[in-house]
Design an enzyme around this catalytic site. Structure first.
Site, short mmCIF file in Angstrom:
data_model
loop_
_atom_site.label_atom_id
_atom_site.label_comp_id
_atom_site.label_asym_id
_atom_site.label_seq_id
_atom_site.Cartn_x
_atom_site.Cartn_y
_atom_site.Cartn_z
N CYS A 34 47.82 18.96 53.36
CA CYS A 34 47.81 19.57 54.69
C CYS A 34 48.02 18.57 55.80
CB CYS A 34 46.49 20.30 54.91
SG CYS A 34 45.12 19.15 54.86
N CYS A 107 39.91 19.86 50.51
CA CYS A 107 39.16 19.41 51.69
C CYS A 107 38.00 18.50 51.25
CB CYS A 107 38.62 20.60 52.48
SG CYS A 107 39.82 21.91 52.76
FE1 FES Z 1 43.32 20.19 54.51
FE2 FES Z 1 40.97 21.22 54.76
S1 FES Z 1 42.85 22.26 54.98
S2 FES Z 1 41.46 19.13 54.57
#
Ligand code: FES
Length: 149
Positions: A34, A107
């Site tokens: 992400c 995450c």
């Molecule tokens: Fe990437 Fe949480 S969505 S660290």
């Protein structure tokens, strides 16, 4: 309480948020999934001849789950030796929040990555100086193009 409620609660009152001056170790990790980033600072202390983690803080340019996990993790690792903390998985670090949904597992791994990066011998900041903040490290070098959508 559901995992979402625990995450909400952790975000409302995040523990150990912010850079630490005089830290013994600092580690940064970025998520390939992400693009989020997280940095962790660690201070050690001597506990009867054992070197243990006295305290840890974090900064995050990341999602709420990463902030909630980092808040938990910085509490969980207090009093642990570097080896004990290194052996903790993202799942263990996020355990107080309950099981994370599959798309949020990374995450917790981001937090684990920053912790491992710090404990695996990241150079300590020079005496009298503090480690750069996450924002400093993200300062663009040279020119950048910004696209508005
Ligand atoms: Fe990437 Fe949480 S969505 S660290």
């Amino acid at each position: 309480m559901t995992t979402e409620e625990r995450i909400d609660e952790a975000i409302r009152n995040p523990k150990n948020l912010g850079e630490m001056s005089g830290a013994d170790a600092v580690g940064t990790a970025g998520s390939g999934d992400c693009g989020d980033m997280l940095r962790m600072w660690i201070k050690f202390k001597d506990d009867g001849g054992r070197r243990v983690i006295d305290r840890a803080t974090f900064q995050s340019f990341g999602c709420q789950t990463a902030i909630a996990v980092a808040s938990m993790a910085t509490e969980l690792i207090k009093g642990k030796t570097p080896q004990e903390a290194l052996s903790m998985s993202g799942g263990e670090l996020s355990a107080p929040l309950g099981p994370l949904p599959p798309m949020k597992i990374h995450c917790a791994q981001l937090v684990e990555g920053a912790l491992k990066n710090a404990l695996n011998g990241s150079p300590a900041p020079a005496p009298g100086s503090s480690a750069p903040t996450l924002a400093d490290s993200l300062q663009p070098k040279g020119s950048v193009k910004i696209h508005f959508r």
